[in-house]
Design a protein around this motif. Structure first.
Motif, mmCIF file in Angstrom:
data_model
loop_
_atom_site.group_PDB
_atom_site.id
_atom_site.type_symbol
_atom_site.label_atom_id
_atom_site.label_comp_id
_atom_site.label_asym_id
_atom_site.label_seq_id
_atom_site.Cartn_x
_atom_site.Cartn_y
_atom_site.Cartn_z
ATOM 1 N N LEU A 137 76.365 50.021 37.250
ATOM 2 C CA LEU A 137 76.564 48.641 37.681
ATOM 3 C C LEU A 137 77.777 48.531 38.607
ATOM 4 O O LEU A 137 77.718 47.889 39.663
ATOM 5 N N VAL A 138 78.876 49.169 38.206
ATOM 6 C CA VAL A 138 80.082 49.151 39.035
ATOM 7 C C VAL A 138 79.796 49.758 40.404
ATOM 8 O O VAL A 138 80.238 49.246 41.437
ATOM 9 N N ALA A 139 79.034 50.859 40.421
ATOM 10 C CA ALA A 139 78.719 51.540 41.680
ATOM 11 C C ALA A 139 77.891 50.651 42.605
ATOM 12 O O ALA A 139 78.108 50.629 43.823
ATOM 13 N N ILE A 140 76.945 49.895 42.048
ATOM 14 C CA ILE A 140 76.118 49.006 42.871
ATOM 15 C C ILE A 140 76.973 47.887 43.454
ATOM 16 O O ILE A 140 76.869 47.576 44.654
ATOM 17 N N PHE A 141 77.820 47.286 42.630
ATOM 18 C CA PHE A 141 78.715 46.254 43.148
ATOM 19 C C PHE A 141 79.617 46.817 44.245
ATOM 20 O O PHE A 141 79.812 46.190 45.296
ATOM 21 N N ALA A 179 82.962 39.736 40.368
ATOM 22 C CA ALA A 179 82.488 40.848 39.536
ATOM 23 C C ALA A 179 83.664 41.547 38.855
ATOM 24 O O ALA A 179 83.609 41.875 37.662
ATOM 25 N N PHE A 180 84.746 41.759 39.606
ATOM 26 C CA PHE A 180 85.916 42.427 39.048
ATOM 27 C C PHE A 180 86.525 41.617 37.911
ATOM 28 O O PHE A 180 86.907 42.173 36.864
ATOM 29 N N ILE A 181 86.629 40.299 38.073
ATOM 30 C CA ILE A 181 87.213 39.454 37.038
ATOM 31 C C ILE A 181 86.373 39.497 35.771
ATOM 32 O O ILE A 181 86.892 39.649 34.658
ATOM 33 N N ASN A 182 85.051 39.363 35.909
ATOM 34 C CA ASN A 182 84.186 39.395 34.731
ATOM 35 C C ASN A 182 84.316 40.731 34.001
ATOM 36 O O ASN A 182 84.506 40.761 32.770
ATOM 37 N N MET A 183 84.226 41.852 34.713
ATOM 38 C CA MET A 183 84.323 43.161 34.076
ATOM 39 C C MET A 183 85.720 43.372 33.496
ATOM 40 O O MET A 183 85.870 43.953 32.413
#
Length: 379
Positions: free
Chosen positions: A286-290, A324-328
């Motif tokens: 997931l991180v890689a796709i973002f 995305a960074f904040i949520n993760m």
């Protein structure tokens, strides 16, 4: 069997779109949306049963939101930059008015007024004001560069202050931080004098300290982040346990337990569900796709010769990546708790539609146009 293909001489609207849009970004977004549906299917039935509705209630609603969202993203991505600018200006006026309306007619939930009713639906205007504001700000800053006498910087600042003032009155400090960070990235790319950027950064730091001392819920979240024993960290603790329980490969689809006890398992903490059921490998995917979407579209924007496309597109990329960074980061307890959805993964109608609106504009701005940028036709 009939197949649908486009050759390079196809001058239809869809044909031109196909050969000028970033198809790798489209593929990555498709993967992201697919993973979002899988994770909604994994996380939401337990939440639905806990509140006494049909197990697939949230799944059906998410699909119902997803269909118009994909349609809107496609239609908006067909637009040229002038059409994107006009759409963003209209959306900014409407969403800002709706944002102000929450202070009067919005339902109060957990001490904040962030939602207004539209028929049988509830809409969160702040989700729509984010992409609209950043495109309008990009246009104002571009006009400042094209016409030195135009007060684009002042007007951009006025639009920012109008937006964050209403957000702080709701109050919604998390969205304020996100919009401030997006705007800061945009100002940096726009080449504002470093002294101006530093002054604005200092004002932002003062604002954080002010919020800490003036807003009890902000102070509580920061205190609990710095000192877990300072208050209730139930959701964060359960999320961390989920990641540890999932390990490298996960416990398997449907075998997770965190979704049965976390109130926000299908929204803000869906990343923890992914970690428990599908493991660290799925989380890294997931991180890689973002990261791929952010880096690819950012690289495209930085090759752009049109200042409006550069500023607006960079701001939209910043919004997507920072959200995305904040949520993760909240799920992994490297940031203070903040209710923010994971783009195209978390359940939520307002979030899904607003993200599709923003990504549609970003895809439109990143399309190859003759005489702009250094890329040839995407392959």
């Amino acid at each position: 069997m009939t197949t649908f293909t486009f050759n390079r001489t196809d001058n239809s609207v869809v044909g031109r779109w196909w050969w000028t849009v970033d198809r790798w970004a489209i593929i990555a977004l498709t993967l992201l949306i697919t993973m979002g549906l899988v994770l909604t299917l994994a996380a939401s039935p337990a939440v639905a049963e806990r509140i006494g509705v049909d197990p697939f209630h949230f799944v059906r609603r998410q699909i119902a939101f997803l269909v118009p969202s994909i349609g809107a993203m496609f239609v908006i991505s067909l637009m040229n930059p002038d059409q994107v600018r006009r759409l963003a200006c209209l959306a900014f006026v409407v969403s800002l008015a709706a944002l102000a309306a929450t202070l009067v007619v919005g339902a109060e939930i957990k001490g904040s007024r962030r939602w207004i009713g539209v028929g049988s639906l509830s809409v969160q205007p702040s989700e729509f004001v984010k992409p609209a504001f950043i495109v309008v700000s990009g246009w104002l800053l571009a006009e400042r560069q094209r016409h030195p006498g135009f007060p684009g910087g002042v007007l951009s600042c006025a639009a920012y202050l109008a937006t964050v003032s209403i957000l702080l009155l709701q109050p919604d400090f998390g969205q304020t931080i996100l919009i401030t960070a997006m705007w800061g990235v945009q100002l940096f790319v726009a080449g504002l004098p470093m002294i101006v950027v530093l002054v604005l950064g200092a004002i932002g730091i003062v604002g954080v300290f002010g919020a800490y001392f003036l807003l009890p819920h902000v102070a509580s979240r920061i205190d609990r982040f710095l000192n877990p024993e300072a208050g209730d960290n139930y959701q964060i603790d359960r999320a961390l346990e989920a990641f540890m329980s999932g390990g490298l490969w996960g416990r398997g689809p449907g075998e997770g337990t965190v979704k049965r006890i976390l109130p926000d398992a299908h929204t803000d903490f869906i990343f923890a569900v992914a970690g428990e059921e599908f493991g660290m490998i799925a989380c890294l995917a997931l991180v890689a796709i973002f990261a791929f979407i952010v880096l690819r579209l950012l690289a495209r924007m930085l090759q752009e010769s049109d200042p409006f496309v550069l500023y607006a597109g960079t701001g939209l990329v910043a919004q997507f990546g920072l959200q995305a960074f904040i949520n993760m980061g909240v799920n992994l307890h490297i940031l203070p708790a903040k209710g923010m959805t994971l783009p195209f993964i978390s359940y939520g109608g307002s979030s899904m539609l607003a993200l599709a609106f923003g990504m549609g504009m970003l895809l439109a701005l990143s399309r190859q146009r003759p005489g702009h940028g250094l890329y040839g036709v995407y392959r």
